[in-house]
Design an enzyme around this catalytic site. Sequence first.
Site, short mmCIF file in Angstrom:
data_model
loop_
_atom_site.label_atom_id
_atom_site.label_comp_id
_atom_site.label_asym_id
_atom_site.label_seq_id
_atom_site.Cartn_x
_atom_site.Cartn_y
_atom_site.Cartn_z
N CYS A 133 5.31 1.30 -6.64
CA CYS A 133 4.61 0.51 -5.61
C CYS A 133 3.13 0.31 -5.97
O CYS A 133 2.52 -0.66 -5.54
CB CYS A 133 4.77 1.11 -4.23
SG CYS A 133 4.06 2.75 -4.01
N ASP A 162 14.46 0.84 -2.21
CA ASP A 162 14.18 0.51 -0.82
C ASP A 162 13.40 -0.80 -0.79
O ASP A 162 12.94 -1.27 -1.83
CB ASP A 162 13.42 1.65 -0.10
CG ASP A 162 12.09 1.96 -0.76
OD1 ASP A 162 11.20 1.09 -0.70
OD2 ASP A 162 11.93 3.05 -1.33
#
Length: 434
Positions: free
Chosen positions: A284, A344
Amino acid sequence: MDGAPAPLRCFSERHAAEVFADDGVETVTSAEQKKVEHNIEEVISVYKQIHSLPQPTLLREQHYQYLKKGLRHLSDSYECLDASRPWLCYWILHSLELLEEPIPAAVASDVCQFLARCQSPTGGFAGGPGQHAHLAPTYAAVNALCIIGTEEAYNVIDREKLLDFLWSVKQPDGSFVMHVGGEVDVRSAYCAASVASLTNILTPKLFEDTPSWILRCQNWEGGLGGVPGLEAHGGYTFCGTAALVILGKEHMLDLKALLRWVVSRQMRFEGGFQGRCNKLVDGCYSFWQAGLLPLLHRAFFKEGESQLSRQRWMFEQQALQEYILLCCQNPAGGLLDKPGKSRDFYHTCYCLSGLSIAQHFGNVDLHHELILGKEENRLAPTHPVYNICPEKVAQALQHFHQLPVPEADQRHGASSADGPSAPAASSGSAEHQS
Ligand SMILES: [Zn+2]
């Protein structure tokens, strides 16, 4: 890119020399670091065995299917994100726009109606219907609606109430709390500045003292912490810097210290970024950290820095692409933190956003692409301030700038001399990053 594919950095002999050296002192973190490097080494070696011609592939179709399903149905494991439902909309919609997958009109309309139910009667958006308004889902909801970009989507946003909500979380020292009675940190300043500038409710009075508060978050490391005095952190550094760009005050940061801090967060062996010093790589941060480089490039350009490249950001764009494409893709779709972790929507959004930053240098006037692997790996560019596609930013600014700035400022003591302002990001500056 024509001819033979470019050799991969992680296939070169020099790459092995980049592994972490603990200098004979093993600690909990050094052992963790070695474990991660070992896992990545394995991923690379398996890839090498299967592919004689290295052409890392973005698993477009798989990601698309994973995202499409998520818009309609989420597994039980998402229960913990019940207060982050506008985020799920944003993460999925932004991932789809990066993949250049159109959103069916019926789905877009359903998302608009759902987000309308998340809008609080007191202004701003909540994590779900009936919950309290909070700056984070407000940011996510406004971004999601701007990605959809229809009249219906824009009309969901009650700008007058949104401005009331922003005033209700503004603090006397210039900072913002995340929600009424909630905590202060620099994310809130970014969320507030982002939604205010996109929807044309940004006024100097609303952000009075905010830049000086954000500047206090930059510490001796060069990056920014969540509040003054805390450790520098990728997410907070992005939020603080992007907020200052929107407010036109990024030149007040120690830009060189910030540059040194962020480029040192790109991992020598892994190619991806860590969030803080002495932490592990995480997909991320491909956006939270690498996304700072376009902001810094533009800031240095504005300062008249003559040594700036006109082709590359100041990080290893290829190494980041290798990390994302080789180490962060789930073969069944979706992206992840690091090998061994599960996929996710959050990591899917920010891995793809980081990949896009690494592929596209420049702005509308000056553009240079560096696409690792086949041309099909190419994503749409993303706007490094708002992290939605640049044309969606332009379209939203155009739409909301036809509307007057609501009057709420007067009720909060601003003199009319402040007048409606043209936020820095709307005068085109954010589109000109280089
Ligand atoms: Zn992460």
